[in-house]
Design a protein around this motif. Structure first.
Motif, mmCIF file in Angstrom:
data_model
loop_
_atom_site.group_PDB
_atom_site.id
_atom_site.type_symbol
_atom_site.label_atom_id
_atom_site.label_comp_id
_atom_site.label_asym_id
_atom_site.label_seq_id
_atom_site.Cartn_x
_atom_site.Cartn_y
_atom_site.Cartn_z
ATOM 1 N N PHE B 15 27.563 73.315 44.110
ATOM 2 C CA PHE B 15 27.206 74.283 43.069
ATOM 3 C C PHE B 15 28.304 74.192 42.028
ATOM 4 O O PHE B 15 29.359 74.792 42.189
ATOM 5 C CB PHE B 15 27.141 75.705 43.629
ATOM 6 C CG PHE B 15 25.987 75.950 44.558
ATOM 7 C CD1 PHE B 15 24.670 75.919 44.094
ATOM 8 C CD2 PHE B 15 26.202 76.222 45.894
ATOM 9 C CE1 PHE B 15 23.606 76.160 44.944
ATOM 10 C CE2 PHE B 15 25.134 76.463 46.749
ATOM 11 C CZ PHE B 15 23.835 76.422 46.273
ATOM 12 N N VAL B 20 29.471 72.733 48.968
ATOM 13 C CA VAL B 20 29.033 73.462 50.169
ATOM 14 C C VAL B 20 28.657 72.506 51.300
ATOM 15 O O VAL B 20 28.637 72.896 52.456
ATOM 16 C CB VAL B 20 27.859 74.425 49.875
ATOM 17 C CG1 VAL B 20 28.298 75.543 48.948
ATOM 18 C CG2 VAL B 20 26.668 73.707 49.295
ATOM 19 N N ASN B 40 34.334 82.470 55.300
ATOM 20 C CA ASN B 40 33.367 82.917 54.298
ATOM 21 C C ASN B 40 33.283 81.898 53.171
ATOM 22 O O ASN B 40 34.292 81.377 52.714
ATOM 23 C CB ASN B 40 33.795 84.264 53.706
ATOM 24 C CG ASN B 40 33.705 85.366 54.743
ATOM 25 O OD1 ASN B 40 34.720 85.854 55.226
ATOM 26 N ND2 ASN B 40 32.505 85.728 55.091
ATOM 27 N N GLY B 41 32.079 81.609 52.755
ATOM 28 C CA GLY B 41 31.880 80.680 51.654
ATOM 29 C C GLY B 41 32.005 79.225 52.065
ATOM 30 O O GLY B 41 32.051 78.332 51.209
ATOM 31 N N ALA B 42 32.042 78.967 53.379
ATOM 32 C CA ALA B 42 32.192 77.589 53.845
ATOM 33 C C ALA B 42 30.921 76.777 53.594
ATOM 34 O O ALA B 42 30.966 75.543 53.553
ATOM 35 C CB ALA B 42 32.525 77.578 55.331
ATOM 36 N N GLY B 43 29.808 77.452 53.444
ATOM 37 C CA GLY B 43 28.549 76.738 53.239
ATOM 38 C C GLY B 43 27.625 76.811 54.430
ATOM 39 O O GLY B 43 26.677 76.022 54.543
ATOM 40 N N LYS B 44 27.859 77.782 55.304
ATOM 41 C CA LYS B 44 27.037 77.900 56.515
ATOM 42 C C LYS B 44 25.602 78.285 56.169
ATOM 43 O O LYS B 44 24.645 77.646 56.609
ATOM 44 C CB LYS B 44 27.658 78.933 57.475
ATOM 45 C CG LYS B 44 29.101 78.609 57.855
ATOM 46 C CD LYS B 44 29.693 79.597 58.829
ATOM 47 C CE LYS B 44 29.802 81.015 58.281
ATOM 48 N NZ LYS B 44 30.725 81.157 57.147
ATOM 49 N N SER B 45 25.472 79.359 55.366
ATOM 50 C CA SER B 45 24.117 79.782 54.993
ATOM 51 C C SER B 45 23.428 78.711 54.151
ATOM 52 O O SER B 45 22.212 78.518 54.259
ATOM 53 C CB SER B 45 24.170 81.098 54.222
ATOM 54 O OG SER B 45 24.659 82.121 55.052
ATOM 55 N N SER B 46 24.203 78.026 53.337
ATOM 56 C CA SER B 46 23.622 76.953 52.523
ATOM 57 C C SER B 46 23.077 75.843 53.415
ATOM 58 O O SER B 46 22.055 75.217 53.098
ATOM 59 C CB SER B 46 24.668 76.378 51.572
ATOM 60 O OG SER B 46 25.200 77.389 50.765
ATOM 61 N N GLN B 87 20.542 85.820 56.359
ATOM 62 C CA GLN B 87 21.751 86.613 56.539
ATOM 63 C C GLN B 87 21.570 88.007 55.938
ATOM 64 O O GLN B 87 21.888 89.012 56.568
ATOM 65 C CB GLN B 87 22.924 85.898 55.873
ATOM 66 C CG GLN B 87 24.234 86.637 56.055
ATOM 67 C CD GLN B 87 25.406 85.842 55.501
ATOM 68 O OE1 GLN B 87 25.260 84.694 55.085
ATOM 69 N NE2 GLN B 87 26.568 86.446 55.502
ATOM 70 N N HIS B 197 30.138 85.229 62.932
ATOM 71 C CA HIS B 197 31.563 85.530 62.894
ATOM 72 C C HIS B 197 32.001 86.240 64.174
ATOM 73 O O HIS B 197 33.181 86.256 64.500
ATOM 74 C CB HIS B 197 31.895 86.411 61.686
ATOM 75 C CG HIS B 197 31.880 85.667 60.393
ATOM 76 N ND1 HIS B 197 32.682 84.578 60.155
ATOM 77 C CD2 HIS B 197 31.154 85.838 59.258
ATOM 78 C CE1 HIS B 197 32.461 84.118 58.936
ATOM 79 N NE2 HIS B 197 31.529 84.860 58.365
HETATM 80 N N1 LIG Z 1 22.578 79.580 44.604
HETATM 81 C C1 LIG Z 1 23.910 79.427 44.474
HETATM 82 N N2 LIG Z 1 24.448 79.162 43.265
HETATM 83 C C2 LIG Z 1 25.785 79.000 43.123
HETATM 84 N N3 LIG Z 1 26.654 79.090 44.123
HETATM 85 C C3 LIG Z 1 26.184 79.363 45.353
HETATM 86 C C4 LIG Z 1 24.787 79.541 45.590
HETATM 87 N N4 LIG Z 1 24.601 79.791 46.907
HETATM 88 C C5 LIG Z 1 25.821 79.757 47.455
HETATM 89 N N5 LIG Z 1 26.783 79.500 46.537
HETATM 90 C C6 LIG Z 1 28.214 79.358 46.797
HETATM 91 O O1 LIG Z 1 28.355 78.385 47.797
HETATM 92 C C7 LIG Z 1 29.381 78.745 48.709
HETATM 93 C C8 LIG Z 1 28.839 78.733 50.104
HETATM 94 O O2 LIG Z 1 27.940 79.838 50.272
HETATM 95 P P1 LIG Z 1 27.278 80.151 51.672
HETATM 96 O O3 LIG Z 1 26.478 81.375 51.485
HETATM 97 O O4 LIG Z 1 26.605 78.951 52.181
HETATM 98 O O5 LIG Z 1 28.561 80.484 52.552
HETATM 99 P P2 LIG Z 1 28.634 80.992 54.044
HETATM 100 O O6 LIG Z 1 29.406 79.998 54.810
HETATM 101 O O7 LIG Z 1 27.305 81.353 54.547
HETATM 102 O O8 LIG Z 1 29.525 82.298 53.843
HETATM 103 P P3 LIG Z 1 29.435 83.717 54.600
HETATM 104 O O9 LIG Z 1 30.209 83.576 55.862
HETATM 105 O O10 LIG Z 1 30.115 84.650 53.655
HETATM 106 O O11 LIG Z 1 28.013 84.038 54.797
HETATM 107 C C9 LIG Z 1 29.914 80.091 48.239
HETATM 108 O O12 LIG Z 1 31.086 79.859 47.485
HETATM 109 C C10 LIG Z 1 28.823 80.618 47.370
HETATM 110 O O13 LIG Z 1 29.373 81.421 46.352
#
Ligand SMILES: Nc1ncnc2c1ncn2[C@@H]1O[C@H](COP(=O)(O)OP(=O)(O)OP(=O)(O)O)[C@@H](O)[C@H]1O
Ligand SMILES: [Mg+2]
Lengths: 341, 247
Positions: B15, B20, B40-46, B87, B197
């Motif tokens: 992004f 991610v 947090n923000g590692a990209g797990k949900s992505s 999530q 977590h």
């Molecule tokens: N649609 C998007 N557009 C821009 N940036 C995004 C988008 N979706 C996620 N991000 C960014 O990508 C990174 C990874 O997000 P993600 O939600 O995958 O993290 P995560 O590992 O699930 O975190 P958490 O533990 O907080 O849920 C974050 O920095 C987030 O801000």
């Protein structure tokens, strides 16, 4: 599969009395040409048309999230279909059925174009598409060009009979439209449509083919608007392109649905009645009519954000067209495993 | 693992400047329970978004049961056996919980008639929502919404269940209940990938743990070993990840 099947009811608390009242009301409406003067029934034709187009817009926007301001494209197509078929000798009352079919047939390729657009772009895009339909149709000389055409094939019908037939036609189209929406929402696709309304992303993740669901709504909505256009031309005996393709139709649909309650089958009916009564009462009020309409819209939007019917539904749980699934009894048997083996 | 049920090959996604996924490879076997941790923000949900189809990767492939589904739409992946939770729960506000699971049973699992009804009810029951069958989504508490996410995924009869932080905010007894549920689902033969977590919930459930950071898997294997991995400990800022309680 040794399944524990829960008992599920589809009818609401109010179903029995409302269906009786509804049946009586319908009978009265059918008999109305024998009971009242012609001016009453002929003004009701416009109410029925409003109910049809608003129900169709509700299906589209209230369930599909497709905020179109171009449904007049299909109203116009429907009207012109009746005119063109009448020239070919098809009776206009039958032509109205063909108007619905033609509108749906044209809506299919149109949907592939329109669905490329999202949100605001979709709204503007549908409006542009409606204009394109108008521009194409006025190019056809045999259909009267920019000044419009009168409808042939209605001269040999007695005026009183014609008024009654037109009334029944409009009533029939309204009943079929509302019934179609009800049937759609009660069926399997209804769950999918409701889910799309509430959360598209979650609907997809649940297995819903969202694009297909939207396309179904778009086609049904076009068919309804096409039939409404057919009724309009049968009623007026002529068609004028600027009027039939006017964006004013979309404004009316939006007004009615927002007032009545978006996302409820009852909403467009309630809204159409309110809109119709305002029209009747304020017919002579000139521009004050529009001012008052605006005030009503603002009042409802701020005080009753879910519309008139939405408020009724929230407060009393009343539903004239129950589409919900109510679990009345959980299964006694041990449930089956929720997985494939 | 030749017969992986779910295989991610070289997934990459950015992004803007935020990476991610950076050439990420991951395989999940048909009967595996995999936990994923990461900051947090590692990209797990992505990662789930790319697996489920909500997010298109810049590069790489998603293979489900030997079939490349990278360009396949979300609903087809669901029908092919991929169930997921979000999530941030996404309930259908105007639909009852029963209608929600019935939808997943009919559209996702392809069940009809009584089969669909019992599947829908069973999913609610397993998630402790049977008494709320006639309650609309918008009337549910956060905890109930999270349960509904799981119920909806279960009702689509998944072969792989993707859980995204379903234990966050739960009390200890509730976590225990959830662990029990996931273990039961796994025991029924469903592969589970669980982002969480709340590490002790994972440890009670999974047989493999991976740690995601900077768009890459920095560790992947036996849960105890992964948690002892110096890189993983470093990511958790020196704290012992196994002692991280309810976030
Ligand atoms: N649609 C998007 N557009 C821009 N940036 C995004 C988008 N979706 C996620 N991000 C960014 O990508 C990174 C990874 O997000 P993600 O939600 O995958 O993290 P995560 O590992 O699930 O975190 P958490 O533990 O907080 O849920 C974050 O920095 C987030 O801000
Ligand atoms: Mg996340």
């Amino acid at each position: 599969m040794s399944a524990g099947v829960p008992a599920v009811s589809r009818s609401g608390r109010s179903t029995r009395p409302t269906s009786v009242v509804g049946a009586v009301l319908l009978l009265v409406l059918v008999a109305l040409p024998f009971l009242v003067y012609e001016d009453v029934t002929s003004s009701l034709v416009s109410l029925f048309v409003l109910i049809v187009i608003a129900s169709m817009w509700n299906l589209l926007a209230g369930f599909g999230g497709l905020v179109s301001v171009g449904q007049q494209a299909f109203i116009g197509v429907g009207a012109y279909t009746v005119v063109a078929l009448a020239d070919a000798g098809v009776p206009p009352y039958l032509g109205v059925l063909m108007a619905a079919v033609t509108a749906a047939a044209l809506a299919l390729p149109t949907s592939f174009l329109a669905f490329r657009l999202r949100g605001d772009y979709f709204a503007v895009g549908t409006w542009v598409i409606a204009e394109v339909y108008r521009l194409v149709l006025v190019k056809i000389d045999s259909l009267g060009g920019p000044s419009g055409r009168s409808l042939t094939g209605m001269n040999d019908v007695d005026a009183t009979m014609r008024a009654a037939f037109t009334y029944w036609l409009a009533l029939g189209v309204a009943v079929v439209s509302v019934a179609t929406c009800f049937w759609l929402l009660r069926g399997r696709i209804g769950l999918a449509l409701t889910a799309v309304r509430d959360d598209e992303v979650a609907a997809r993740a649940s297995g819903v083919d969202v694009t297909r669901a939207k396309r179904v709504m778009y086609l049904v909505s076009a068919a309804g608007c096409g039939a409404a256009g057919g009724v309009l031309v049968v009623d007026a005996l002529s068609v004028q392109p600027n009027a039939i393709f006017s964006v004013q139709w979309s404004a009316s649909m939006i007004f009615i649905v927002v007032i009545g309650g978006i996302g409820y089958l009852e909403g467009p009916i309630v809204g159409a009645i309110v809109y119709f009564l305002l029209q009747q009462v304020l017919a002579d009020a000139g521009s004050w009519y529009l001012v008052l309409l605006g005030c009503v819209a603002i009042l409802v939007a701020t005080r009753l954000p879910r519309g008139l019917w939405g408020t009724v539904h929230d407060r009393w749980g009343l539903s004239l067209f129950p589409v919900d699934y109510r679990v009345t009894r959980a299964p006694a048997a041990e449930p089956c495993p929720a997985v494939r083996t | 693992m030749a017969d992986a049920l779910l295989r991610l090959e070289g997934l990459s996604k950015k992004f803007g400047q935020v990476v991610v996924a950076d050439g990420l490879d991951l395989e999940v076997g048909p009967h595996e329970a995999l936990g994923i941790v990461g900051p947090n923000g590692a990209g797990k949900s992505s990662l789930f978004a790319m697996t489920g189809g909500d997010l298109a990767p810049d590069a790489g492939r998603v293979v489900l049961d030997g079939r490349d589904v990278t360009r396949t739409s979300v609903h087809q992946r669901t029908r092919a056996g991929l169930g997921r939770t979000y999530q941030v729960p996404r309930p259908f506000g105007g639909m009852t919980t029963f209608a929600t699971t019935l939808l997943a049973a009919t559209e996702g699992a392809g069940a009809r008639g009584d089969e669909a009804l019992s599947l829908a009810h069973d999913a609610l029951k397993r998630c402790g929502l049977a008494h709320l069958a006639n309650t609309r989504g918008d009337a549910l508490s956060l905890l109930q919404r999270k349960r509904l996410e799981v119920a909806r995924a279960l009702a689509s009869r998944p072969r792989v269940l993707l859980l995204d932080e379903v234990a966050g905010g739960l009390t200890e007894p509730e976590v225990a209940e959830l662990v029990e549920l996931v273990r039961a689902v796994h025991a029924d033969g469903v592969a589970v990938v669980w982002i969480e977590h709340v590490v002790h919930a994972l440890l009670a459930t999974v047989d493999r743990l991976a740690c995601l950071a900077g768009g890459r898997l920095v560790a992947d294997g036996d849960p105890e070993q992964v948690l002892r991995d110096p890189v993983v400990r470093e990511i958790y800022l020196g704290q012992d990840p196994s002692e991280e309680g309810a976030a």
